[in-house]
Design a protein around this motif. Structure first.
Motif, mmCIF file in Angstrom:
data_model
loop_
_atom_site.group_PDB
_atom_site.id
_atom_site.type_symbol
_atom_site.label_atom_id
_atom_site.label_comp_id
_atom_site.label_asym_id
_atom_site.label_seq_id
_atom_site.Cartn_x
_atom_site.Cartn_y
_atom_site.Cartn_z
ATOM 1 N N SER A 53 0.868 -1.182 0.000
ATOM 2 C CA SER A 53 0.000 0.000 0.000
ATOM 3 C C SER A 53 0.900 1.227 0.000
ATOM 4 O O SER A 53 1.845 1.305 0.809
ATOM 5 C CB SER A 53 -0.879 -0.011 1.254
ATOM 6 O OG SER A 53 -1.297 1.291 1.578
ATOM 7 N N THR A 54 0.615 2.175 -0.877
ATOM 8 C CA THR A 54 1.437 3.398 -0.907
ATOM 9 C C THR A 54 1.315 4.150 0.417
ATOM 10 O O THR A 54 2.256 4.809 0.846
ATOM 11 C CB THR A 54 1.032 4.314 -2.080
ATOM 12 O OG1 THR A 54 -0.371 4.602 -1.968
ATOM 13 C CG2 THR A 54 1.325 3.683 -3.418
ATOM 14 N N ASN A 55 0.154 4.058 1.072
ATOM 15 C CA ASN A 55 0.011 4.728 2.374
ATOM 16 C C ASN A 55 0.970 4.139 3.403
ATOM 17 O O ASN A 55 1.532 4.860 4.217
ATOM 18 C CB ASN A 55 -1.432 4.598 2.891
ATOM 19 C CG ASN A 55 -2.270 5.812 2.553
ATOM 20 O OD1 ASN A 55 -2.136 6.356 1.448
ATOM 21 N ND2 ASN A 55 -3.135 6.245 3.455
ATOM 22 N N GLY A 102 -11.165 7.532 -4.688
ATOM 23 C CA GLY A 102 -11.356 7.472 -3.240
ATOM 24 C C GLY A 102 -10.122 8.034 -2.539
ATOM 25 O O GLY A 102 -9.010 7.980 -3.082
ATOM 26 N N LYS A 123 -18.371 5.861 -8.352
ATOM 27 C CA LYS A 123 -17.110 6.325 -7.748
ATOM 28 C C LYS A 123 -15.936 6.129 -8.695
ATOM 29 O O LYS A 123 -15.710 5.030 -9.203
ATOM 30 C CB LYS A 123 -16.895 5.540 -6.452
ATOM 31 C CG LYS A 123 -15.671 5.944 -5.667
ATOM 32 C CD LYS A 123 -15.834 5.483 -4.229
ATOM 33 C CE LYS A 123 -14.556 5.433 -3.468
ATOM 34 N NZ LYS A 123 -14.776 5.151 -2.043
ATOM 35 N N TRP A 137 -8.963 -1.902 -1.442
ATOM 36 C CA TRP A 137 -9.021 -1.017 -2.609
ATOM 37 C C TRP A 137 -8.376 -1.740 -3.788
ATOM 38 O O TRP A 137 -7.188 -2.053 -3.767
ATOM 39 C CB TRP A 137 -8.294 0.309 -2.332
ATOM 40 C CG TRP A 137 -8.409 1.278 -3.477
ATOM 41 C CD1 TRP A 137 -7.481 1.508 -4.446
ATOM 42 C CD2 TRP A 137 -9.522 2.127 -3.781
ATOM 43 N NE1 TRP A 137 -7.937 2.445 -5.339
ATOM 44 C CE2 TRP A 137 -9.181 2.848 -4.960
ATOM 45 C CE3 TRP A 137 -10.768 2.355 -3.192
ATOM 46 C CZ2 TRP A 137 -10.052 3.777 -5.539
ATOM 47 C CZ3 TRP A 137 -11.617 3.281 -3.782
ATOM 48 C CH2 TRP A 137 -11.262 3.979 -4.932
ATOM 49 N N GLN A 164 -0.964 -2.201 -6.256
ATOM 50 C CA GLN A 164 -0.888 -2.448 -4.810
ATOM 51 C C GLN A 164 -1.441 -3.849 -4.544
ATOM 52 O O GLN A 164 -2.491 -4.229 -5.072
ATOM 53 C CB GLN A 164 -1.727 -1.439 -4.039
ATOM 54 C CG GLN A 164 -1.299 0.011 -4.213
ATOM 55 C CD GLN A 164 -2.143 0.962 -3.365
ATOM 56 O OE1 GLN A 164 -1.644 1.595 -2.462
ATOM 57 N NE2 GLN A 164 -3.422 1.060 -3.671
ATOM 58 N N ILE A 182 -4.546 8.552 -2.337
ATOM 59 C CA ILE A 182 -5.519 8.854 -3.396
ATOM 60 C C ILE A 182 -5.501 7.720 -4.419
ATOM 61 O O ILE A 182 -4.435 7.343 -4.927
ATOM 62 C CB ILE A 182 -5.155 10.189 -4.094
ATOM 63 C CG1 ILE A 182 -5.114 11.317 -3.056
ATOM 64 C CG2 ILE A 182 -6.148 10.512 -5.208
ATOM 65 C CD1 ILE A 182 -4.482 12.580 -3.556
ATOM 66 N N MET A 236 -1.547 6.399 -5.195
ATOM 67 C CA MET A 236 -0.477 7.276 -4.701
ATOM 68 C C MET A 236 -0.780 7.827 -3.316
ATOM 69 O O MET A 236 -1.939 7.875 -2.888
ATOM 70 C CB MET A 236 -0.287 8.443 -5.660
ATOM 71 C CG MET A 236 -1.522 9.321 -5.804
ATOM 72 S SD MET A 236 -1.125 10.707 -6.864
ATOM 73 C CE MET A 236 -2.718 11.235 -7.402
ATOM 74 N N GLY A 281 -3.978 -2.768 -1.238
ATOM 75 C CA GLY A 281 -4.513 -1.396 -1.241
ATOM 76 C C GLY A 281 -5.665 -1.308 -0.239
ATOM 77 O O GLY A 281 -6.497 -2.207 -0.161
ATOM 78 N N ARG A 282 -5.666 -0.224 0.535
ATOM 79 C CA ARG A 282 -6.663 -0.093 1.602
ATOM 80 C C ARG A 282 -7.630 1.046 1.312
ATOM 81 O O ARG A 282 -7.229 2.118 0.868
ATOM 82 C CB ARG A 282 -5.960 0.196 2.937
ATOM 83 C CG ARG A 282 -5.193 -0.991 3.469
ATOM 84 C CD ARG A 282 -4.650 -0.747 4.842
ATOM 85 N NE ARG A 282 -3.477 0.115 4.830
ATOM 86 C CZ ARG A 282 -3.434 1.336 5.326
ATOM 87 N NH1 ARG A 282 -4.517 1.876 5.875
ATOM 88 N NH2 ARG A 282 -2.320 2.038 5.301
ATOM 89 N N GLY A 283 -8.903 0.776 1.583
ATOM 90 C CA GLY A 283 -9.906 1.828 1.540
ATOM 91 C C GLY A 283 -10.263 2.207 2.966
ATOM 92 O O GLY A 283 -9.647 1.719 3.920
ATOM 93 N N ARG A 284 -11.260 3.064 3.113
ATOM 94 C CA ARG A 284 -11.675 3.447 4.460
ATOM 95 C C ARG A 284 -12.392 2.291 5.127
ATOM 96 O O ARG A 284 -12.903 1.386 4.479
ATOM 97 C CB ARG A 284 -12.580 4.679 4.381
ATOM 98 C CG ARG A 284 -11.770 5.910 3.973
ATOM 99 C CD ARG A 284 -12.594 7.156 3.986
ATOM 100 N NE ARG A 284 -13.707 7.070 3.072
ATOM 101 C CZ ARG A 284 -14.954 7.399 3.382
ATOM 102 N NH1 ARG A 284 -15.253 7.836 4.585
ATOM 103 N NH2 ARG A 284 -15.904 7.301 2.485
HETATM 104 C C1 BTN Z 1 -11.835 4.812 0.031
HETATM 105 O O1 BTN Z 1 -12.582 5.296 -0.805
HETATM 106 O O2 BTN Z 1 -12.243 3.957 0.828
HETATM 107 C C2 BTN Z 1 -10.401 5.263 0.080
HETATM 108 C C3 BTN Z 1 -9.571 4.601 -0.990
HETATM 109 C C4 BTN Z 1 -8.114 5.055 -0.988
HETATM 110 C C5 BTN Z 1 -7.262 4.259 -1.949
HETATM 111 C C6 BTN Z 1 -5.864 4.802 -2.050
HETATM 112 S S1 BTN Z 1 -4.938 4.050 -3.348
HETATM 113 C C7 BTN Z 1 -3.482 4.784 -2.771
HETATM 114 C C8 BTN Z 1 -3.522 4.752 -1.262
HETATM 115 N N1 BTN Z 1 -2.975 3.506 -0.775
HETATM 116 C C9 BTN Z 1 -3.903 2.743 -0.187
HETATM 117 O O3 BTN Z 1 -3.703 1.605 0.315
HETATM 118 N N2 BTN Z 1 -5.087 3.367 -0.188
HETATM 119 C C10 BTN Z 1 -4.996 4.670 -0.813
#
Ligand code: BTN
Length: 344
Positions: free
Chosen positions: A102-104, A200, A197, A137, A126, A219, A147, A129-132
């Protein structure tokens, strides 16, 4: 303008030099000329050209006949993002990797290790990748912008809640101005096109009491995903630029435009306060005047009409009894007019 840095190896520095030389030439550039320009051996130049080809750069020719750059891959390599970027804070340090969990996560780690304000972390794909709210994601390779931007704003933690809105406004404006998309902002941090969407935003921060250490603004923009890239339960709720425009869109220029817009909003926010940002968010809102369900972290749902975005960024919702509640976070679903269901 300060020089852009990235996680650079000597090989990367040479790649940039070769690309600049080929891009600036009207005729094929011979291996001998490249050697002179770069102060490198023929073998080193040949290896560099081979390496660029393996990354997807179409380079015609041979060392004797001369090289010509026919096409560049649409990949957010750090040197490509940096090449025409005119920002002064965001993206002056760029880290790109083909694959990341995950970039975060990497941006948070880099923040702890002292990476500078404005550092941009980008991945082609990713794996986690994580969302809220712990959601996944979807981040397939070659198809999106995944990013994270590390920020160290001179603000108290209380003002940080406006940052998802800031990124959302910036992305919405870029999609409208550069791509003619009827993009709207779904408070607090989704960007929608045609009620689906397309982007996110995930804000994470490190703070204690009244001291903010850093923010990571994650993002995700669906650029060239096709329907089958989304899990079945998202296919009716998600979209991409390619799906909306009918053809693939280049990721690198989109990335530069988004960073540039985020920096513009950021500088204005820091110097003038959030007034302009909030007005933009109100103008671009997909929720205002609509019937919404707001789901809070404890899973309770409040249903009512979204009546305003307050000066502190809260969404004000009025229910059927006239009770008004401000929300600072939550999942908002907009109910289609006259229907019982809702769009998340
Ligand atoms: C959402 O809508 O739930 C938030 C989504 C955010 C996705 C981005 S992709 C880049 C960054 N790295 C992650 O793991 N998540 C965010």
């Amino acid at each position: 303008m300060t020089a852009v840095t990235w996680e650079q190896s000597p090989g990367d520095v040479m790649k940039v030099a070769v690309l600049r030389s080929l891009r600036g030439a009207t005729q094929p550039v011979s291996g001998a000329d490249l050697c002179r320009q770069l102060g490198a051996t023929r073998n080193a130049v040949w290896k560099c050209v081979r390496s660029l080809r393996s990354l997807g750069y179409q380079i015609a020719g041979t060392t004797n006949a001369g090289y010509r750059l026919l096409a560049s891959p649409d990949c957010p390599f750090a040197w490509e993002v940096a090449e025409e970027l005119s920002t002064s804070q965001i993206g002056r340090t760029v880290v790109y990797m083909p694959e990341m969990a995950s970039t975060n996560d990497l941006a948070r780690q880099m923040a702890r290790d002292g990476a500078p304000h404005g550092t941009l972390v980008v991945a082609d794909t990713q794996t986690a990748g994580r969302g809220r709210r712990g959601r996944t994601w979807v981040s397939p390779p070659g198809a999106g912008l995944w990013m994270s931007i590390l920020l160290r704003p001179p603000l108290p933690p209380t003002e940080v809640t406006l940052f998802p809105l800031l990124a959302g406004v910036a992305v919405t404006q870029v999609l409208r101005q550069w791509y003619g998309m009827p993009a709207l902002l779904k408070w607090p941090n989704d960007v929608l096109v045609a009620e689906r969407k397309i982007c996110g935003i995930l804000l994470e921060m490190s703070a204690e009491a009244d001291v903010l250490h850093h923010l990571v603004l994650g993002i995700g923009v669906n650029v060239n995903l096709v329907r089958a890239d989304f899990p079945p339960d998202l296919q009716d709720h998600a979209t991409s630029l390619q799906l909306e425009m009918g053809e693939p869109q280049a990721r690198v220029p989109l990335l530069r435009r988004i960073i540039t817009e985020i920096e513009r909003e950021y500088i204005r926010f820091i110097s003038e306060g959030p007034g302009c940002l909030l007005n933009q968010a109100r103008l671009l809102s997909a929720t205002m005047g609509k019937t919404v369900d707001v789901k809070s972290a404890d899973s309770t749902v409040f249903t009512g009409t979204a009546i305003a975005i307050a000066d502190d960024g809260a969404l004000l919702v009025r229910d059927a009894t006239g009770l008004e509640r401000p929300f600072y976070a939550g999942d908002v679903s907009v109910r289609p007019a006259g229907a019982g269901g809702s769009i998340s």
